[in-house]
Design an enzyme around this catalytic site. Structure first.
Site, PDB file in Angstrom:
ATOM      1  CE1 TYR A 150      -2.521   3.069   2.732  1.00 35.66           C
ATOM      2  CE2 TYR A 150      -3.775   2.550   0.914  1.00 35.66           C
ATOM      3  CZ  TYR A 150      -3.404   3.236   1.688  1.00 35.66           C
ATOM      4  OH  TYR A 150      -4.518   4.517   1.826  1.00 35.66           O
ATOM      5  CG  ASP A 245       5.675   3.590   0.817  1.00 39.88           C
ATOM      6  OD1 ASP A 245       4.671   3.552   0.442  1.00 39.88           O
ATOM      7  OD2 ASP A 245       6.257   4.417   1.854  1.00 39.88           O
ATOM      8  CE  LYS A 273       2.242   4.603   8.354  1.00 43.98           C
ATOM      9  NZ  LYS A 273       0.908   4.824   8.798  1.00 43.98           N
TER      10      LYS A 273
HETATM   11  P1  KE4 Z   1      -0.885   8.209   4.560  1.00 42.04           P
HETATM   12  O1  KE4 Z   1      -1.324   8.985   3.462  1.00 42.04           O
HETATM   13  O2  KE4 Z   1      -1.752   7.423   5.456  1.00 42.04           O
HETATM   14  O3  KE4 Z   1      -0.088   8.953   5.679  1.00 42.04           O
HETATM   15  O4  KE4 Z   1       0.527   7.046   4.333  1.00 42.04           O
HETATM   16  C1  KE4 Z   1       0.004   6.198   3.128  1.00 42.04           C
HETATM   17  C2  KE4 Z   1       0.858   5.208   3.341  1.00 42.04           C
HETATM   18  C3  KE4 Z   1       2.105   5.128   2.301  1.00 42.04           C
HETATM   19  N1  KE4 Z   1       2.893   3.887   2.424  1.00 42.04           N
HETATM   20  C4  KE4 Z   1       2.846   2.926   3.400  1.00 42.04           C
HETATM   21  C5  KE4 Z   1       3.854   2.167   3.450  1.00 42.04           C
HETATM   22  C6  KE4 Z   1       1.799   2.996   4.428  1.00 42.04           C
HETATM   23  O5  KE4 Z   1       1.727   2.125   5.367  1.00 42.04           O
HETATM   24  C7  KE4 Z   1       0.946   3.975   4.304  1.00 42.04           C
HETATM   25  C8  KE4 Z   1      -0.294   4.318   5.290  1.00 42.04           C
HETATM   26  N2  KE4 Z   1      -0.396   3.146   6.164  1.00 42.04           N
HETATM   27  C9  KE4 Z   1      -1.773   3.009   6.726  1.00 42.04           C
HETATM   28  C10 KE4 Z   1      -1.613   1.724   7.702  1.00 42.04           C
HETATM   29  N3  KE4 Z   1      -1.010   0.541   7.018  1.00 42.04           N
HETATM   30  C11 KE4 Z   1      -2.247   4.166   7.428  1.00 42.04           C
HETATM   31  C12 KE4 Z   1      -3.596   3.974   8.313  1.00 42.04           C
HETATM   32  C13 KE4 Z   1      -4.791   4.276   7.608  1.00 42.04           C
HETATM   33  O6  KE4 Z   1      -4.764   4.148   6.388  1.00 42.04           O
HETATM   34  O7  KE4 Z   1      -5.643   4.580   8.272  1.00 42.04           O
END
Ligand code: KE4
Length: 433
Positions: A150, A245, A273
């Site tokens: 993701y 990523d 994060k």
């Molecule tokens: P954000 O746009 O949510 O800040 O980041 C996207 C993203 C990009 N790359 C990786 C590897 C990530 O894990 C994420 C976001 N992670 C999720 C949890 N697996 C965020 C939680 C959510 O979507 O509420």
């Protein structure tokens, strides 16, 4: 002995019921809705250290840590103090601020691939920007990602994506034009032959490969020996870029991220994060010759009103200062290994088939009888049993990620006693599910 007292969640239910009339699914992000584990989500009232309290007064040991940022523990007193001092000087300038220099220098010094960095407001923004940069620098359109990984919710990544997309079992999201995703090629994680085949079938047209160097969004999946090194070779041979990523793994797997831990340096990296310390920050960075394409230094456009704002920079700076202290990652590894090994041993003693592991402050477990190397393997695990495990632990004051397709996170605030208490609860739950 941890027993389930009457687990009262009345106020959570009232608030969540009202929320569903106001916001789609009652949440600001889908995975929080507990859709795949069932039951009502818990409405948090406050968090501190390794703990969360809900609006009914129940206390939890928190292994989600707001999905990664709380690696020093929630509401760390030094972060709060630094924010209070910054707050009185204003929340956002919309102009250059020396704090951006400070955090940029810390990121550049820590992350092997990063010569220059651009701050944005989320991991999604970082990933969508880096995709544009990959295409701008190479003049090629196609990208390779991996099933179950993701990279945020930008259109071109919503193809066989992990995290909430996998949790909800969504097909590729409606509203995403085929014209956008036709350039997104997918391969199974840990499958170098599939990557080679994609390059052979699309000569001179793949801008690069983007991946989670340790997967958190299909559940916790580690790279097989040689996988990352193989991708480095294949991308070099094909004139394509390698992008890690590290939104989740950055400053969590080690102070230099997964790339420092595994000794494989990509061309570009995304972060998020942890570098915001709980405030909205994302970042992308890499080789100076590539980053010099980003406006206004170069022609590739990307912008953001709140990017680099002094509050978020302050929280990020203080968080990385805390993480940089000697012994940090040894402590995180020790506590998390005790948890992950304990959970697996207790599950096996209770007769369950389980696989899983941990690296530093990231861990995961699947109810499966064979190793999980990719998303397909993860989907074959016993998702129903995971849901029962999640609910049982929640009722005993242990807050795990509400999806099998997520990783678990510990922090510097989690103590040996917290781990012991978690394992006692797990022993009870795993004996009855
Ligand atoms: P954000 O746009 O949510 O800040 O980041 C996207 C993203 C990009 N790359 C990786 C590897 C990530 O894990 C994420 C976001 N992670 C999720 C949890 N697996 C965020 C939680 C959510 O979507 O509420």
């Amino acid at each position: 002995m941890v027993t389930t007292t009457s687990f009262n969640t009345t106020k959570s239910e009232e608030i969540f019921t009202a929320a569903q009339k106001l916001m789609p699914g009652g949440v600001s992000s889908p995975v929080r809705a507990f859709k795949s584990v069932g039951g009502q989500p818990i409405v948090f009232d406050r968090v501190e250290g390794a703990y969360a309290w809900d609006v009914d007064g129940n206390k939890y040991i928190d292994y989600v840590g707001t999905w990664g940022p709380a690696i020093c523990g929630h509401a760390h007193p030094e972060v709060i103090k630094a924010l209070q001092a910054a707050l009185v000087k204003g929340t956002s300038f919309g102009a250059p601020c020396v704090l951006e220099n400070v955090l940029a220098e810390m990121v550049i010094e820590a992350v092997p691939s990063i010569d220059m960095v651009r701050f944005v407001n989320s991991g999604t923004e970082a990933c969508m920007s880096i995709l544009r940069l990959m295409r701008a620098f190479t003049g090629r359109e196609n990208i390779i990602k991996f099933e179950g990984c993701y990279h945020g919710h930008a259109d071109m990544f919503l193809v066989k994506a992990g995290s909430g997309v996998a949790t909800l079992g969504l097909p590729d999201s409606p509203g995403v034009p085929k014209s956008t995703t036709k350039s997104t090629l997918n391969a199974p994680y840990n499958d170098l032959e599939a990557v080679k085949a994609l390059f052979a079938a699309n000569p001179d047209s793949i801008a690069g490969v983007i991946l989670e160097p340790v997967v958190g969004n299909s559940g916790f999946i580690t790279p097989d020996a040689g996988f990352l090194e193989g991708l480095r070779e294949i991308t070099k041979e094909n004139g394509a870029l390698l992008v890690f990523d590290e939104v989740m793994t950055g400053f969590r797997i080690s102070y230099g991220g997964a790339q420092a831990k595994f000794g494989v340096t990509p061309d570009l990296t995304t972060l998020g994060k942890v570098i915001g310390g709980g405030l909205p920050v994302g970042a992308y960075g890499g080789r100076a010759d590539i980053m010099s394409m980003v406006a206004p230094a170069g022609p590739m456009y990307q912008a953001g009103t709140l990017s680099g704002n002094p509050l978020a920079m302050t929280a990020g700076i203080k968080t990385l200062e805390l993480l940089k202290k000697p012994g940090t990652y040894e402590q995180l590894d020790r506590v998390t290994k005790k948890l992950a090994d304990g959970l697996r041993n207790i599950a096996q003693e209770a007769g369950h088939d389980v696989v899983g592991g941990q690296i530093s402050a990231m861990f995961g477990m699947f109810f499966a009888n064979s190793p999980v190397h990719n998303y397909d393997d993860a989907k074959k695990s016993d998702l129903q049993k995971f849901s029962r495990f999640h609910r049982g632990m929640l009722e005993r004051g242990i807050y795990l990620a509400p999806s099998q397709f997520e990783a678990g996170f510990t922090s510097l605030a989690h103590t040996e006693e917290d781990i012991e208490q978690t394992l006692v609860a797990a022993k009870e739950v795993l004996s009855i599910i």
